[in-house]
Structure formats: structure tokens, C-alpha cells
Scaffold this active site. Structure first.
Site, mmCIF file in Angstrom:
data_model
loop_
_atom_site.group_PDB
_atom_site.id
_atom_site.type_symbol
_atom_site.label_atom_id
_atom_site.label_comp_id
_atom_site.label_asym_id
_atom_site.label_seq_id
_atom_site.Cartn_x
_atom_site.Cartn_y
_atom_site.Cartn_z
ATOM 1 N N ASP A 1 0.821 -1.207 0.000
ATOM 2 C CA ASP A 1 0.000 0.000 0.000
ATOM 3 C C ASP A 1 0.862 1.269 0.000
ATOM 4 O OD1 ASP A 1 -1.882 2.010 0.547
ATOM 5 O OD2 ASP A 1 -2.166 1.392 2.630
ATOM 6 N N VAL B 1 -7.020 10.113 12.797
ATOM 7 C CA VAL B 1 -5.747 9.514 12.391
ATOM 8 C C VAL B 1 -5.983 8.685 11.132
ATOM 9 C CG1 VAL B 1 -4.701 9.456 14.694
ATOM 10 C CG2 VAL B 1 -6.092 7.525 13.923
ATOM 11 N N SER B 2 -4.944 8.590 10.334
ATOM 12 C CA SER B 2 -5.023 7.840 9.086
ATOM 13 C C SER B 2 -5.060 6.340 9.359
ATOM 14 C CB SER B 2 -3.810 8.183 8.209
ATOM 15 O OG SER B 2 -3.769 7.353 7.071
ATOM 16 N N HIS C 1 -3.517 4.347 7.107
ATOM 17 C CA HIS C 1 -2.478 3.836 6.208
ATOM 18 C C HIS C 1 -1.086 4.001 6.808
ATOM 19 C CE1 HIS C 1 -5.297 3.390 2.811
ATOM 20 N NE2 HIS C 1 -5.892 4.444 3.333
#
Length: 555
Positions: free
Chosen positions: A195, A367-368, A370
Site C-alpha cells: 500500500d 488519524v489515518s 495507512h
């Protein structure tokens, strides 16, 4: 295909965010990883969704053995109804929560009864033809997500799906570091597909628990109603909202179909434990003092018909925002949505609401999901790939990710692939082959049947930019003579001088005078002559090129 060769064929998600789809082929067996959609940009006028062109899979439909889903986000499952419409009788594998999302989507498109859905359990391996599939638990902004280690006769392919390394996940299912380390200890993987979303971010992505202190503070100091908005798939965030509402003695109303659906699924599967007596319906909001109410409401991205957008203009049946109320947008601003989000925020501020959103100055409220650079390096170091392929992102992200992987010194070679590229692997080599058919399919109105081609989009763009002229002629079908003067209707075409349309009528008249009776009797010919002459005149005198569609009426 030779049985000592394996092919990796990305069909979507490389060169764009969304539309994730990748085929893994060995001999006469094809596995498809993910079946995502992409939401259209402003240039795709009237298009509802964009899905990958699966012409390659259709051409090889007998070899497609399964579709494996890494998690339940739209960019990984949203194209599934389209793909299943084209590929019948293909089983779909996913984790329990992912399949719960898929079930509703397939039921909506009347595909549920014809689709075999099989549950993957993280840590439990299963066999599909020559492939041994090992789902590995990862953490993300959604629950029940997996990476897929696909063990083949040539070697192991690891597709990470979307992930970050969170060892303190609120659902009690942390990132499975041990399973990835075991892959590395057993000789490493042949190829890693990783990713790329957050490859530009240094350091580590914070844990989901990092938002709790700031959200707790907001719940504590809010004096009136608190409208809490997050992505409907942010199950961790919804769970936290219920916990904080209970702590601060607030009832919770859930407003918005997507949020209501996610809350129901997450509750049924045990990911959210709603405290007894805390949940109220939208009609009961007015029955409680403002300081005793928290409204979970959908619409963080300013979607025009979302519950929050309608509440912002006082057009929602139950959600009424009053002066002093607090609106918390616990989400990130997705690029491209800025205009709609800030327009909604302006409406909220006009209602004297206190709006808190992720502008980088108001503490950690989101918050992400990834991985950032150090987590990406950690994964590469753990699984020791021979070949590296970045996935999920625009080309600049893929390029940056390939450079990051090369800097670790671990992969023997990195490959920057794009949709349709074919990478052929043996135990000891990796070679690019000829591309296969790939691209995008544009769909109107969310229906798998309403496919739009590029010509339609071109015409829509033409209409939006230059407008439309309709020259209308009445022709006597007995005599073949034009009855009366031609009419011209303009739509979306600003006429700088009324005399231009007067002269345009004369252009049409001259075209008719210069045409033979045989030409006038052929409506196709005379329409094209009028269109050509009128186009030349309009372009010369206005420097614009409206769409011109002559209409001939028989009387």
C-alpha cells in the site's frame, strides 16, 4: 501458460486512488484480489461511479476461480456488483465484517442469491487450486482487515491491502507482526505488493487510540448538543463515540443511513457494545436537554444530500443545529471535496455552531488508516521480498514508494507497474510481458447496466462549456418546401449580440437555397449541411463552438 511461471496483472488502483483490483494467474487458475470503485472527478459529468475495465477477466472467465477481498472499503468492494454481473458463478471470499458489507451491496443489486460468499478467518489457511491462501490480520481505519499471503508453486506473493501497524487496536485485534516475521524467516516472499497511500508521510501513523484524549476533552467541555460526524466505516471511532457519550452522560441518536447501517452491523458482530439505555431515535432528540445529547451524523465530506449538509441549512427533520451547538468532523478532508466541505462549514458557522475539523491546529481528532514511511520499511524488513511492486496510489506515490523500497537494500528489483501491465515471475526471474486490456468503466446512477462511454462524456463536457443550438425547420412532406422561417433555440449559449441569431437564420436559408430538391428530401444530408454551415458561421463570429443539433419537423 507454463507451469513454472506466475503472472501478476493489476487491473486498477495503480495510477489512481480507488478502483483497486489485481489478478494473480498460475496456469489456468486466476485469483482476483479486491474489486473496488472510484468516485468520479468533476470532469466526468453525471457519472456516478468508476469501476475497472475487466475485459481481461471476461476473456478468461473460465479460469477465474475466486475473488478475495482484503477489507470492506468502497475502493476495494464497491465494484463487486459490476464484476459479478460480468463474471457469473465466481465465489467471493472475505472476513466476517467485510462480507456483512458485501451482503447489503449485493442484495441492493439483486445479486445476493446467485453469489457464493465464503468467510476467511485470519490465521486459517485454505486452498484454491494451486494457491494456498493465508489471510493475515492487519489494522486499518476499518475492522476485520487482512493482508493476503498467496503461496504458489513458484513462491509466495504477499498483497498487503490497506494497513498500518497498530499494536493497540481498540477492537482487541492488533496487527499480526509475528505472521509477517514468520514469512521472512521462511525464506522471504517472492513478491511484495504494498500500500502506497501514505508513502509521503515520515515516521509512524498514530494508533487509533491517539484520538481519545482530544475527543474526550471535546465531549467534556461541550455545553450544548454535540454533533459527531465521521466516516461510516470508522467503526473504531463510532465505538469511541458511544463510550465517551456514556462517560459524559449523553444520549446518542444515529442520523444517516450509512452510519445507521454500519452501527447495526458492528453491533451485531460484537465490534460495538452500546451501553443499555443510551440509544435514542432521531425524533427523541428534542425531548432531552441539549447538554444530554450526542448526535452521530453522516456527511463529513459535505455531500449535498447527506444528513449533516441538510442540517447545516436547517433542512433535516430531526437534526436541528442551534447557536452554541458543537459540530465535530472527526475525519480527514479528502482531496477534491474541499469546496463542498467548506461550504457546509460556512453554513454551520452562520448558525453560530462551534465547528471543529482537522485543520492541523485543533489537536488529534482523526488519524489515518495507512502506513507511513517507517511502517512501510518495517514490513519490507520483516518479509524480505525478492521483488517489490508498489500499489494503491497515483504514479508519483508509486514512484516514491519504489525509491523507498530500494533504499532498504532488500528487494532484488522493484517494478513500477500500471494498470494492464503483466509481470511474469519464476523462482529466479521477473519479466514484463505485453499489456492486457485495462482501463475504466463509467457508470451512471449506480446501476451496473448504465455504462457511459467516453463519447457521451465528451458531449456532456461540450454542452457544459459551450451550450446548445437547436435550429428547427418545418418541411411540408407533400411539397418538400420549407414552411416559414427557421427557428433557433439557444440553451447555455450566451449570445453576445441578438443580430447573430438573426444572421444565423439567414445562413440556414442560404444553405437551403443552395441545396437541390434531392438533398432537401434526404433529412440526414440537409441536417449535416445546416450543421456544418452554421458551425462555421458561429465559430467565426463568436469564437465559440456550441453543440449544434438541427431538428426537422414534417408537417
Amino acid at each position: 501458460m507454463s507451469l513454472d511461471k506466475l503472472q501478476i496483472i493489476p487491473l486498477g488502483g495503480l495510477g489512481e486512488f480507488g478502483m483497486n483490483c489485481c489478478a494473480i494467474r498460475y496456469g489456468d487458475h486466476i485469483l482476483v484480489i479486491d474489486a473496488g470503485l472510484m468516485f468520479p472527478d468533476e470532469e466526468l459529468l453525471g457519472v456516478d461511479i468508476v469501476v475497472p475495465d475487466i475485459g481481461y477477466l471476461v476473456e478468461n472467465r473460465e479460469q477465474v476461480k475466486a475473488i478475495l477481498l482484503t477489507h470492506g472499503h468502497e475502493d476495494h468492494i464497491g465494484g463487486l456488483p459490476w464484476i459479478l454481473t460480468e463474471l457469473r458463478d465466481v465465489p467471493v471470499y472475505g472476513t466476517e465484517f467485510t462480507l456483512a458489507y458485501v451482503e447489503g451491496k449485493l442484495e441492493e443489486h439483486k445479486l445476493l442469491d446467485d453469489t457464493e460468499m465464503l468467510e476467511m478467518i485470519p490465521g486459517e489457511q485454505f486452498q484454491i487450486g494451486p494457491f494456498r491462501i493465508q489471510p493475515i490480520r492487519v489494522t486499518h481505519s476499518l475492522v476485520d482487515c487482512v493482508s493476503l499471503a498467496i503461496h504458489t508453486p513458484v513462491g509466495t506473493i504477499l498483497h498487503t491491502g490497506d494497513f498500518k501497524v497498530d499494536l493497540a487496536s481498540p477492537d482487541g485485534h492488533p496487527f499480526d507482526l509475528q505472521a509477517f516475521a514468520e514469512l521472512g524467516r521462511n525464506g522471504g516472499v517472492l513478491a511484495l505488493l504494498q500500500d502506497s497511500t501514505n508513502v509521503d508521510r515520515p515516521g509512524h501513523t498514530p494508533s487509533e487510540l491517539a484520538v481519545r484524549p482530544r475527543l474526550d476533552e471535546i465531549f467534556g467541555r461541550t455545553k450544548k448538543r454535540l454533533f459527531f460526524s465521521c466516516f461510516s466505516s470508522s467503526i473504531h471511532r463510532l465505538k469511541l463515540a458511544f463510550e465517551l457519550a456514556d462517560k459524559h452522560d449523553r444520549k446518542v441518536a444515529v442520523i444517516g443511513r450509512s452510519l445507521d447501517n454500519s452501527t447495526e452491523i458492528a453491533t451485531d458482530l460484537g465490534y460495538i457494545d452500546i451501553p443499555p439505555g443510551i440509544l435514542i431515535n432521531g425524533g427523541q432528540i428534542k425531548d432531552y436537554p441539549p447538554e444530554k445529547v450526542c448526535v452521530l451524523i453522516s456527511g463529513t465530506q459535505g455531500e449535498p444530500m447527506s444528513a449533516l449538509s441538510r442540517a447545516a441549512v436547517d433542512n433535516h427533520k430531526h437534526a436541528r443545529i442551534e447557536p452554541g451547538d458543537t459540530v465535530l468532523l472527526s475525519s480527514r478532508i479528502i482531496p477534491g471535496n474541499e469546496k463542498g466541505i467548506f461550504r457546509m462549514i460556512d453554513h454551520l458557522v452562520r448558525r453560530d455552531a462551534n465547528v471543529i475539523f482537522d485543520d492541523g491546529t485543533q489537536g488529534i481528532i482523526h488519524v489515518s488508516g495507512h502506513a507511513s514511511q517507517e511502517e512501510l520499511r518495517l514490513m519490507i524488513n520483516l518479509v524480505k521480498p525478492k521483488y517489490f511492486i508498489p500499489v494503491h496510489g497515483d504514479y508519483r506515490h508509486l514512484k516514491r514508494h519504489a525509491e523507498l523500497a530500494a533504499s532498504t537494500g532488500i528487494p532484488k528489483q522493484t517494478f513500477l507497474l500500471e494498470d494492464g501491465d503483466v509481470l511474469e515471475l519464476t523462482r529466479d526471474s521477473a519479466t514484463r510481458r505485453d499489456k492486457v486490456r485495462a482501463g475504466r468503466i463509467l457508470i451512471d446512477d449506480g446501476s451496473t447496466a448504465d455504462v457511459v462511454d467516453d463519447l457521451v462524456i465528451r458531449d456532456r463536457r461540450h454542452l457544459s462549456e459551450a451550450g446548445l443550438l437547436l435550429p428547427i425547420l418545418a418541411i411540408n412532406k407533400l411539397t418538400g418546401l420549407v414552411e416559414g422561417a427557421p427557428e433557433i433555440i439557444a440553451r447555455g449559449f450566451a449570445v453576445p449580440d441578438p443580430s447573430i441569431l438573426t444572421e444565423a437564420r439567414q445562413v440556414i436559408a442560404r444553405t437551403l437555397d443552395a441545396s437541390s430538391n434531392e438533398e432537401k428530401g434526404d433529412y440526414g444530408v440537409i441536417k449535416e449541411k445546416i450543421r456544418t454551415d452554421l458551425k462555421r458561421y458561429i465559430q467565426k463570429n463568436t469564437s465559440r463552438r456550441p453543440l449544434i443539433m438541427p431538428v426537422i419537423l414534417e408537417i
